[in-house]
Write an enzyme that holds these catalytic residues in place. Sequence first.
Site, PDB file in Angstrom:
ATOM      1  N   LEU A 169       0.822  -1.202   0.000  1.00 28.11           N
ATOM      2  CA  LEU A 169       0.000   0.000   0.000  1.00 28.11           C
ATOM      3  C   LEU A 169       0.857   1.253   0.000  1.00 28.11           C
ATOM      4  CD1 LEU A 169      -2.741   1.481   0.372  1.00 28.11           C
ATOM      5  CD2 LEU A 169      -2.443   1.140   2.840  1.00 28.11           C
ATOM      6  N   TYR A 170       1.842   1.303   0.888  1.00 25.04           N
ATOM      7  CA  TYR A 170       2.654   2.516   1.007  1.00 25.04           C
ATOM      8  C   TYR A 170       3.525   2.737  -0.215  1.00 25.04           C
ATOM      9  CZ  TYR A 170       1.169   2.182   5.875  1.00 25.04           C
ATOM     10  OH  TYR A 170       0.424   2.087   7.018  1.00 25.04           O
ATOM     11  N   ARG A 171       4.080   1.687  -0.768  1.00 28.17           N
ATOM     12  CA  ARG A 171       4.906   1.858  -1.967  1.00 28.17           C
ATOM     13  C   ARG A 171       4.064   2.364  -3.139  1.00 28.17           C
ATOM     14  NH1 ARG A 171       9.726   2.740   0.090  1.00 28.17           N
ATOM     15  NH2 ARG A 171      10.977   0.857   0.528  1.00 28.17           N
TER      16      ARG A 171
END
Length: 239
Positions: A195-197
């Site tokens: 998600l963060y990437r």
Amino acid sequence: MREALDVYVSAMGYSPRLSWQRSPVWHEHSRWAGFSAVAAFVSREDAAGLAVSAPADGAAARGRGRRWWFRRANHEPASEPQDLDVRVVPASGDTRGLAGQEPPSSDEVLVGICYGYRTSQGQWWFDRVSAGARSAGVSLPEIMAELTELHVLPALHGHRVGRALLQSFLATRTEGSVLLSTPEVEGETNNAWRLYRRAGFTDVLRNFLFEGDPRRFAILRTDLHQMSATSTADGSRTE
């Protein structure tokens, strides 16, 4: 607050007894400068189809019945991402970036939460991250926000609830950059890392240790001008 804390302990795999230990902390955070929060809801019909049973009405919903509901949410998540009608609602009175959203109704079930605030000296997390950055020779922007909590019921993993929460939370921010910490995972193979990437978060510090916690953390950062890029259905980004 109780339902949000139930999401938190279910997502983290903690005992429900720990939920109220976090309650004073969350109440305190809600009073800090720049606080914003968003919550994800799905219909009771969709929740039932995902084996997430809504609490019963009345007193039973405040006792074992509610805890049983969130334990059921630990069943296996969807193996493939599926379209789900997820509605993200801002905290009461906070409509930055989410104007026009109606408050949740009795026909909806809380399935995810996300909140954060502006970083400032004197905050436990930020003071330690700032010290670590100075030691590593890493410069940080003068004005930033911290993404403090982002949690989704395990039964809803794979349904893009986390992505909806993250995008909506970032839309509420006026700072140029947002920081967060997430436990290190070999190969960055869990849902949080993916998600963060995909949201453009990059490394600030890796294998960082907070005192009192044996786990190693990554400190990640995204610059919000990059968020003008839109995400395609497969998670790639285009300007």
